[in-house]
Scaffold this motif. Structure first.
Motif, PDB file in Angstrom:
ATOM      1  N   UNK A  13       0.960  -1.178  -0.019  1.00 16.60           N
ATOM      2  CA  UNK A  13      -0.586   0.114  -0.289  1.00 16.60           C
ATOM      3  C   UNK A  13       0.876   1.334   0.303  1.00 16.60           C
ATOM      4  N   UNK A  14      -0.047   2.510  -0.434  1.00 16.71           N
ATOM      5  CA  UNK A  14       0.588   4.098  -0.370  1.00 16.71           C
ATOM      6  C   UNK A  14       1.861   4.224   0.829  1.00 16.71           C
ATOM      7  N   UNK A  15       0.370   3.855   1.790  1.00 17.03           N
ATOM      8  CA  UNK A  15       1.064   4.470   3.410  1.00 17.03           C
ATOM      9  C   UNK A  15       2.194   2.880   3.727  1.00 17.03           C
ATOM     10  N   UNK A  16       2.760   2.547   3.675  1.00 16.14           N
ATOM     11  CA  UNK A  16       3.820   1.371   3.699  1.00 16.14           C
ATOM     12  C   UNK A  16       4.500   1.712   3.150  1.00 16.14           C
ATOM     13  N   UNK A  17       4.380   1.735   2.132  1.00 14.87           N
ATOM     14  CA  UNK A  17       5.387   2.534   0.999  1.00 14.87           C
ATOM     15  C   UNK A  17       6.313   3.641   1.605  1.00 14.87           C
ATOM     16  N   UNK A  18       5.080   5.083   1.245  1.00 12.89           N
ATOM     17  CA  UNK A  18       5.443   5.582   2.486  1.00 12.89           C
ATOM     18  C   UNK A  18       6.396   5.962   4.063  1.00 12.89           C
ATOM     19  N   UNK A  19       5.597   4.867   4.818  1.00 13.09           N
ATOM     20  CA  UNK A  19       6.429   4.573   6.491  1.00 13.09           C
ATOM     21  C   UNK A  19       7.587   4.280   5.754  1.00 13.09           C
ATOM     22  N   UNK A  20       8.185   3.497   4.582  1.00 14.54           N
ATOM     23  CA  UNK A  20       8.960   2.639   4.468  1.00 14.54           C
ATOM     24  C   UNK A  20      10.582   4.107   4.440  1.00 14.54           C
ATOM     25  N   UNK A  21       9.814   4.676   3.334  1.00 14.94           N
ATOM     26  CA  UNK A  21      10.983   6.118   2.546  1.00 14.94           C
ATOM     27  C   UNK A  21      11.211   6.315   4.254  1.00 14.94           C
ATOM     28  N   UNK A  22      10.370   6.997   4.839  1.00 13.21           N
ATOM     29  CA  UNK A  22      10.428   7.940   6.609  1.00 13.21           C
ATOM     30  C   UNK A  22      11.419   6.808   7.271  1.00 13.21           C
ATOM     31  N   UNK A  23      10.795   6.009   7.261  1.00 13.68           N
ATOM     32  CA  UNK A  23      11.876   5.472   7.726  1.00 13.68           C
ATOM     33  C   UNK A  23      13.612   5.203   7.715  1.00 13.68           C
ATOM     34  N   UNK A  24      13.903   5.048   6.661  1.00  9.71           N
ATOM     35  CA  UNK A  24      14.860   4.627   5.969  1.00  9.71           C
ATOM     36  C   UNK A  24      15.848   6.812   5.205  1.00  9.71           C
ATOM     37  N   UNK A  25      14.970   7.281   5.098  1.00  7.69           N
ATOM     38  CA  UNK A  25      15.252   8.611   5.685  1.00  7.69           C
ATOM     39  C   UNK A  25      15.556   8.211   3.679  1.00  7.69           C
ATOM     40  N   UNK A  26      15.002   8.100   3.272  1.00  9.53           N
ATOM     41  CA  UNK A  26      15.119   8.709   1.798  1.00  9.53           C
ATOM     42  C   UNK A  26      14.111   9.078   1.285  1.00  9.53           C
ATOM     43  N   UNK A  27      14.466   9.710  -0.464  1.00  7.99           N
ATOM     44  CA  UNK A  27      13.235  10.579  -0.673  1.00  7.99           C
ATOM     45  C   UNK A  27      12.510   9.578  -2.274  1.00  7.99           C
ATOM     46  N   UNK A  28      13.205   8.514  -2.916  1.00  8.73           N
ATOM     47  CA  UNK A  28      12.294   7.329  -3.136  1.00  8.73           C
ATOM     48  C   UNK A  28      13.463   5.957  -3.564  1.00  8.73           C
ATOM     49  N   UNK A  29      12.374   5.263  -3.860  1.00  7.04           N
ATOM     50  CA  UNK A  29      12.781   3.869  -3.769  1.00  7.04           C
ATOM     51  C   UNK A  29      12.054   2.848  -5.069  1.00  7.04           C
ATOM     52  N   UNK A  30      12.248   1.573  -4.945  1.00 13.93           N
ATOM     53  CA  UNK A  30      11.772   1.285  -6.266  1.00 13.93           C
ATOM     54  C   UNK A  30      11.026   0.122  -6.410  1.00 13.93           C
ATOM     55  N   UNK A  31      10.037   0.160  -6.888  1.00 12.91           N
ATOM     56  CA  UNK A  31       9.458  -1.454  -6.283  1.00 12.91           C
ATOM     57  C   UNK A  31       9.216  -2.276  -7.090  1.00 12.91           C
ATOM     58  N   UNK A  32       9.049  -3.704  -5.928  1.00 13.62           N
ATOM     59  CA  UNK A  32       9.272  -4.888  -6.578  1.00 13.62           C
ATOM     60  C   UNK A  32       8.359  -5.586  -6.161  1.00 13.62           C
ATOM     61  N   UNK A  33       7.743  -6.331  -7.277  1.00 14.09           N
ATOM     62  CA  UNK A  33       6.262  -7.245  -6.660  1.00 14.09           C
ATOM     63  C   UNK A  33       6.999  -8.479  -7.595  1.00 14.09           C
ATOM     64  N   UNK A  34       6.160  -9.907  -7.415  1.00 10.27           N
ATOM     65  CA  UNK A  34       6.390 -11.212  -8.003  1.00 10.27           C
ATOM     66  C   UNK A  34       7.128 -11.248  -8.741  1.00 10.27           C
ATOM     67  N   UNK A  35       6.577 -10.156  -9.688  1.00  9.42           N
ATOM     68  CA  UNK A  35       7.287 -10.544 -11.063  1.00  9.42           C
ATOM     69  C   UNK A  35       7.793  -9.212 -11.859  1.00  9.42           C
ATOM     70  N   UNK A  36       8.923  -8.092 -10.711  1.00 11.42           N
ATOM     71  CA  UNK A  36       9.758  -8.357 -10.436  1.00 11.42           C
ATOM     72  C   UNK A  36      10.095  -6.526 -10.390  1.00 11.42           C
ATOM     73  N   UNK A  37      10.655  -5.939 -11.207  1.00 12.21           N
ATOM     74  CA  UNK A  37      10.243  -4.409 -10.879  1.00 12.21           C
ATOM     75  C   UNK A  37       9.461  -3.203 -11.817  1.00 12.21           C
ATOM     76  N   UNK A  38       8.686  -3.380 -10.628  1.00 11.43           N
ATOM     77  CA  UNK A  38       8.386  -2.052 -11.617  1.00 11.43           C
ATOM     78  C   UNK A  38       7.517  -0.944 -11.879  1.00 11.43           C
ATOM     79  N   UNK A  39       8.125   0.157 -10.960  1.00 13.14           N
ATOM     80  CA  UNK A  39       8.202   1.070 -11.451  1.00 13.14           C
ATOM     81  C   UNK A  39       9.670   1.388  -9.810  1.00 13.14           C
TER      82      UNK A  39
END
Length: 423
Positions: A296-322
């Motif tokens: 979810x958007x909220x989980x991704x946002x929390x993950x970025x805040x915790x890591x103190x980064x401005x971007x990340x790469x979204x991966x799922x079972x089908x690989x890199x998505x964006x």
């Protein structure tokens, strides 16, 4: 006795070669540092090699390069004892080749190593098929078997249908393909290639380099390749050794040679190399910002805040998505934090392969503000490549050549640097 998998296939230890009537008498002078020119003037002896120590791994292309007179061709002829050293060891699979008797050396040359020569070395009175099969004939293989095998190798190097031609009927590139097929036909684990492509026209030479790279991916031979051409060395070599006046000046991966030349001599070699065509993405990439696999958007946002980064790469079972941008996610109302991550929130940032040349990915790095995710052959995230990283490695070369711009400026003043690459 079984060998450790970490033991190099070939080890050259303390190798010296002095040409003349009494080379052993000159060894102390060479070891004491007396110059090659002084020894020649005083004794008439020529110093060919001095204190060469090399480890060559199984399955690698090891390039030995240097200018004329550097000792590179002298060195390669020591591997199969076409030349014997004045002092030193040549160890192949744990066996000291210097201790082989005449029969053992003959077997070693017939079965362990094959050689591809600069001027093709074909026998003009034999057909193409007979030339390729010659090594097997020397080994005592039956005519039917050696002809079958030679035919297969001719097909592999793109010369099917030329079996009954003679060398004089072929172009230079075709003759060198015959020489390569002959070397491969014996199933020798080690290929010695002495300036094998230097007699060819540039286009044919490039095609032969491509073919050797393609064959090596399938065959995983151990190849010792001699050249005076740094572009060829960088293109082919897993590792490179540079000789000068019989001395080993530097050895290492192409990126090590290119970015960290050992002295002025090596630096003069590398200064005109187009780094964008020589370096691969994995040599300049940085650790990835963040791998995001939450739903979810909220989980991704929390993950970025915790890591103190401005971007990340979204991966799922089908690989890199964006890519996901923290600033954009924070612009959403909290009521949307439970929404699933989809194309509406993903940034379209292309993934690039870790083994791609920098030249191939420059357009994408310019087009996208976010760093590009670097993926391995399995699609796993390995790192990221930013404009600044590309700019730094390219402008560092330019500033070295011009000797006017401090190297560190490429990392701080990003906008002018990026404009320079765009231009």
């Amino acid at each position: 006795m079984s060998k450790s998998s970490t033991t190099p296939l070939i080890q050259i230890k303390g190798l010296y070669k002095i040409f003349g009537k009494t080379p052993e008498k000159l060894l102390p002078d060479v070891k004491a540092g007396k110059s090659k020119d002084d020894i020649l003037a005083a004794s008439g002896h020529t110093v060919g090699l001095q204190q060469i120590d090399l480890d060559i791994e199984r399955g690698e292309i090891f390039v030995i390069m240097g200018l004329s007179g550097s000792g590179k061709s002298t060195l390669i002829r020591h591997f199969n004892r076409l030349i014997d050293p004045t002092e030193g060891q040549i160890i192949v699979e744990g066996e000291d080749v210097m201790k082989l008797d005449e029969k053992g050396l003959q077997h070693f040359r017939r079965h362990k190593m094959s050689m591809v020569f600069q001027r093709f070395g074909l026998m003009p009175h034999r057909t193409v098929l007979q030339n390729v099969a010659y090594g097997l004939q020397v080994q005592g293989v039956s005519k039917a078997e050696r002809d079958n095998k030679a035919t297969e190798w001719l097909e592999t190097v793109g010369l099917a249908g030329y079996e009954q031609q003679y060398p004089s009927q072929l172009s230079g590139g075709q003759q060198q393909r015959v020489g390569l097929a002959r070397a491969l036909c014996t199933d020798a684990e080690i290929l010695l290639m002495d300036e094998a492509f230097s007699a060819l026209d540039p286009l044919i030479r490039s095609e032969m380099q491509d073919q050797l790279i393609g064959l090596q991916e399938k065959l995983q031979k151990t190849i010792i390749f001699i050249t005076h051409d740094l572009d060829e060395a960088l293109r082919l070599g897993d590792r490179i050794a540079i000789l000068r006046d019989g001395k080993l000046i530097q050895q290492g991966r192409p990126v090590d040679i290119l970015l960290n030349p050992a002295d002025d001599y090596v630096e003069a070699f590398v200064k005109d190399v187009n780094r964008a065509r020589a370096l691969t993405v994995d040599t300049v990439m940085q650790p990835q910002s963040l791998r995001i696999s939450t739903e979810t958007i909220g989980e991704a946002l929390a993950q970025m805040r915790q890591a103190k980064v401005q971007h990340g790469y979204y991966m799922n079972d089908e690989g890199y998505q964006g890519a996901l941008c923290r600033e954009r996610l924070e612009s959403f109302d909290s009521s949307r934090h439970g929404d699933a991550i989809d194309d509406k929130v993903l940034e379209t940032v292309p993934g690039i392969q870790s083994d791609a040349l920098i030249e191939q990915v420059i357009p994408d790095t310019i087009e996208h503000e976010l760093p590009l995710p670097v993926l391995d052959e399995d699609g796993e995230l390995q790192g990221q490549l930013s404009r600044a990283s590309v700019v730094e490695v390219l402008t560092d070369q330019q500033s070295n050549e011009e000797n006017t711009v401090d190297k560190a400026e490429g990392t701080d003043k990003k906008k002018p640097d990026e404009e320079r690459v765009s231009a």
